[in-house]
Design a protein around this motif. Structure first.
Motif, PDB file in Angstrom:
ATOM      1  N   GLN A  82      20.408  71.585 -84.042  1.00  0.00           N
ATOM      2  CA  GLN A  82      20.152  70.287 -84.673  1.00  0.00           C
ATOM      3  C   GLN A  82      21.253  69.894 -85.647  1.00  0.00           C
ATOM      4  O   GLN A  82      21.636  68.712 -85.716  1.00  0.00           O
ATOM      5  N   THR A 133      11.996  61.091 -85.616  1.00  0.00           N
ATOM      6  CA  THR A 133      11.896  62.392 -84.969  1.00  0.00           C
ATOM      7  C   THR A 133      11.145  63.370 -85.850  1.00  0.00           C
ATOM      8  O   THR A 133      11.298  63.360 -87.081  1.00  0.00           O
ATOM      9  N   THR A 134      10.342  64.195 -85.231  1.00  0.00           N
ATOM     10  CA  THR A 134       9.631  65.251 -85.961  1.00  0.00           C
ATOM     11  C   THR A 134      10.571  66.405 -86.312  1.00  0.00           C
ATOM     12  O   THR A 134      10.243  67.241 -87.132  1.00  0.00           O
ATOM     13  N   ALA A 135      11.747  66.438 -85.660  1.00  0.00           N
ATOM     14  CA  ALA A 135      12.702  67.513 -85.943  1.00  0.00           C
ATOM     15  C   ALA A 135      13.233  67.418 -87.366  1.00  0.00           C
ATOM     16  O   ALA A 135      13.435  68.427 -88.034  1.00  0.00           O
ATOM     17  N   ALA A 150      17.531  60.829 -82.260  1.00  0.00           N
ATOM     18  CA  ALA A 150      16.189  61.395 -82.401  1.00  0.00           C
ATOM     19  C   ALA A 150      15.771  62.140 -81.135  1.00  0.00           C
ATOM     20  O   ALA A 150      15.211  63.242 -81.196  1.00  0.00           O
ATOM     21  N   ARG A 151      16.067  61.540 -79.991  1.00  0.00           N
ATOM     22  CA  ARG A 151      15.689  62.170 -78.722  1.00  0.00           C
ATOM     23  C   ARG A 151      16.412  63.500 -78.530  1.00  0.00           C
ATOM     24  O   ARG A 151      15.819  64.485 -78.078  1.00  0.00           O
ATOM     25  N   MET A 173      17.565  65.491 -80.879  1.00  0.00           N
ATOM     26  CA  MET A 173      17.041  66.479 -81.821  1.00  0.00           C
ATOM     27  C   MET A 173      15.684  67.004 -81.374  1.00  0.00           C
ATOM     28  O   MET A 173      15.399  68.204 -81.485  1.00  0.00           O
ATOM     29  N   GLU A 174      14.849  66.112 -80.881  1.00  0.00           N
ATOM     30  CA  GLU A 174      13.528  66.548 -80.431  1.00  0.00           C
ATOM     31  C   GLU A 174      13.642  67.460 -79.213  1.00  0.00           C
ATOM     32  O   GLU A 174      12.856  68.401 -79.052  1.00  0.00           O
ATOM     33  N   GLN A 175      14.619  67.179 -78.351  1.00  0.00           N
ATOM     34  CA  GLN A 175      14.815  68.032 -77.188  1.00  0.00           C
ATOM     35  C   GLN A 175      15.178  69.446 -77.621  1.00  0.00           C
ATOM     36  O   GLN A 175      14.654  70.428 -77.073  1.00  0.00           O
ATOM     37  N   GLN A 214      14.418  70.773 -80.473  1.00  0.00           N
ATOM     38  CA  GLN A 214      13.230  71.335 -81.114  1.00  0.00           C
ATOM     39  C   GLN A 214      12.264  71.902 -80.081  1.00  0.00           C
ATOM     40  O   GLN A 214      11.703  72.999 -80.255  1.00  0.00           O
ATOM     41  N   VAL A 215      12.080  71.167 -78.974  1.00  0.00           N
ATOM     42  CA  VAL A 215      11.173  71.627 -77.915  1.00  0.00           C
ATOM     43  C   VAL A 215      11.720  72.898 -77.273  1.00  0.00           C
ATOM     44  O   VAL A 215      10.977  73.865 -77.049  1.00  0.00           O
TER      45      VAL A 215
END
Length: 437
Positions: A171, A233-235, A268-269, A271-273, A275-276
Motif C-alpha cells: 500500500q 477505501t477501507t485500506a 482506492a481500488r 489499495m483495496e486489492q 488489502q484483500v
C-alpha cells in the motif's frame, strides 16, 4: 495572384519591364513556400512573407496601372492568410505597414486619385477585422483540438496508471506511485496522499514535488489552494488525495477535476486489492490460535533457509500435564502466550511459526551465536512463571545441505535437550563432510 492577373490583361500603361521580373520573383517565392518544411518550424517563421507580399502587391499596382477600386481585394486575401496562419493581434500589428503599402502606389502617381487614397481608412480596418476574426476562430479551434488531444492522452494515462498501480503489492508503494502519476497525468505542481486523524491533523503517507507540511495551509479539514479528493477505501480510512496547482485553484478546463476524481477512485481500488490479497495471504499462512505462522508458513521458512540461518525447534515441556491439570482452555492460553512471547523477543528479520501441537519453529537470520540466542529465549520464558517450560534444539544451516536435514538436526537436538532435563537449549552436533557455514 495580383501580378498574374495583371500580366493576363495588361493595361495600356503597364510597365512590363518591371512586372515581368517581379512576377517571376513572386512565383519563385510561391514555389518555395509550397515546398518549405513548415511543420518543423514555428508559425513565426512565415512572418517575413508579410512585408514581402505587401511589397509585391504595391509594386504590381504601381507598375501595372491597376484599377484602384479592385486593389483592396489583394489585401483582404493577405489578411485572411494572416488570420489563418498567425495568432490574434498579428493582423492589427501589421496594419500600419499594410496602410503604407496601400497608399504608396497612389502617392507615386502624378495625379493620385483622392478617393483611392481615402479608401485606406475603410480597406485596412476591414482587412484587420477579417484577419482578427479568422485568427480568433482558428485559435479557438486549435485550443479545442489541443484540449481534446490532452484529454485523450490523459484518459489513456489513467488506464495505464490503474494497471501500473495494480502491479504493486504494498500500500505504501502504491501511495508513492500514485503521487508521482498524479503529477504527470494532471500536470500539476505536486500531489500528496494524507490521512486525517481524529484531532484534525493529517499524516502524510506519500508526497511528490512539494513539502506538504509547508505548502498546505490547513483549516480543519479544508486545504486552501489545492484540489482535495477523498479516497474511498477501507485500506486507508480518511485518506485524501491532495493536488497542488502552484497555489492556484484547480484549472476550470472541464477535465482536470473529473480526471482527478477518477484517479482517486483508481488509487482506492488498487489499495483495496492489495488489502484483500494481504488478508487472503495472511489467512493462508497464519495460525488461528497463536497469531504466528502456521505449518504452511513453517514449510516456507525451512525451504527458504540460507547458509548462516539458525533453526531453533522449541517444544513445551510436560504440556500434557498442563491440559490434564488445568484443562484445554488453559493449555490454549499457554500456547497463545508462547506465540506472543516469541514475536516480542525476536528481531524484525527473524521468523516464527507453529509447527503443530506444542511445537514452534524459529529461524534466526544470520545469527552469529545461535545457541546463546536460543538459551536466552529459554531463560526469559522461564522467568515469566508459566506452568510449562520450554526445550530448544538448535542447528545452523550450511551451504550444500538440504534444508529438511537442518530441520531434522534441530529436532534431534531438541530431544537431546529433553533428555538433558528439559528447560534448556542444546546445539546439534557439528556438521561433517567439510561443509562450510
Amino acid at each position: 495572384v495580383t501580378l498574374l492577373s495583371i500580366l493576363i490583361a495588361l493595361p495600356p500603361d503597364a510597365q512590363v519591364s518591371v512586372l515581368l521580373p517581379v512576377s517571376l520573383a513572386a512565383m519563385a517565392v510561391g514555389v518555395a513556400a509550397l515546398v518549405a518544411p513548415w511543420a518543423r518550424w514555428p508559425a513565426s517563421s512565415t512572418l517575413p512573407f508579410i512585408p514581402l507580399a505587401l511589397a509585391l502587391i504595391a509594386v504590381g499596382n504601381a507598375a501595372g496601372g491597376e484599377d484602384p477600386y479592385t486593389y483592396a481585394v489583394y489585401f483582404v486575401v493577405l489578411f485572411v492568410w494572416i488570420g489563418m496562419a498567425h495568432p490574434r493581434w498579428t493582423a492589427a500589428k501589421v496594419a500600419p505597414l499594410a496602410a503604407a503599402a496601400y497608399v504608396t502606389p497612389f502617392m507615386l502617381q502624378t495625379h493620385p486619385p483622392t478617393t483611392a487614397i481615402g479608401s485606406v481608412i475603410v480597406a485596412i480596418p476591414v482587412c484587420v477585422l477579417v484577419g482578427e476574426t479568422i485568427a480568433g476562430v482558428v485559435g479557438r479551434l486549435r485550443a479545442s483540438e489541443a484540449a481534446a488531444a490532452r484529454r485523450a492522452v490523459g484518459m489513456e494515462a489513467l488506464a495505464e496508471a490503474e494497471t501500473t498501480m495494480e502491479a504493486e503489492a504494498d500500500q505504501r508503494r502504491i501511495a508513492e506511485l500514485a503521487t508521482r502519476l498524479a503529477v504527470d497525468i494532471l500536470r500539476c505542481e505536486g500531489a500528496a496522499i494524507l490521512v486525517a486523524h481524529a484531532d484534525g491533523r493529517s499524516r502524510v503517507v506519500a508526497a511528490q514535488n512539494f513539502a506538504v507540511e509547508a505548502a498546505l495551509e490547513e483549516t480543519g479539514h479544508e486545504l486552501r489552494g489545492c484540489l482535495v479528493l477523498e479516497i474511498p477505501t477501507t485500506a486507508l480510512p480518511g485518506a485524501r488525495l491532495v493536488v497542488s496547482f502552484g497555489g492556484a485553484e484547480c484549472p476550470d478546463d472541464g477535465f482536470t477535476e473529473p480526471a482527478a476524481r477518477i484517479f482517486a477512485t483508481k488509487v482506492a481500488r488498487a489499495m483495496e486489492q492489495v488489502q484483500v490479497v494481504e488478508a487472503l495471504t495472511d489467512a493462508a499462512i497464519r495460525d488461528g490460535l497463536t497469531g504466528i505462522g502456521n505449518r504452511r508458513h513453517a514449510d516456507a521458512m525451512v525451504a527458504g533457509l540460507k547458509p548462516g540461518d539458525a533453526v531453533v525447534l522449541i517444544d513445551l515441556d510436560n504440556f500434557k500435564q498442563v491440559n490434564d491439570a488445568f484443562g484445554h482452555a488453559a493449555g490454549d492460553e499457554v500456547l497463545v502466550a508462547v506465540g506472543r512471547f516469541l514475536r516480542e523477543n525476536l528481531r524484525r528479520r527473524d521468523d516464527v511459526a507453529r509447527l503443530g501441537g506444542e511445537e514452534f519453529l524459529v529461524v534466526l537470520r544470520e545469527e552469529v551465536d545461535a545457541i546463546a540466542a536460543a538459551q536466552r529465549l529459554v531463560e526469559r520464558w522461564r522467568h515469566l512463571g508459566q506452568p510449562a517450560t520450554i526445550s530448544a534444539g538448535v542447528d545452523v544451516h550450511v551451504s550444500g545441505r538440504d534444508p529438511a536435514e537442518t530441520l531434522a538436526r534441530a529436532d534431534r537436538a531438541m530431544y537431546d535437550a529433553k533428555r538433558a532435563g528439559r528447560d534448556t537449549a542444546v546445539a546439534a552436533s557439528p556438521p561433517t563432510g567439510g561443509l562450510v557455514v
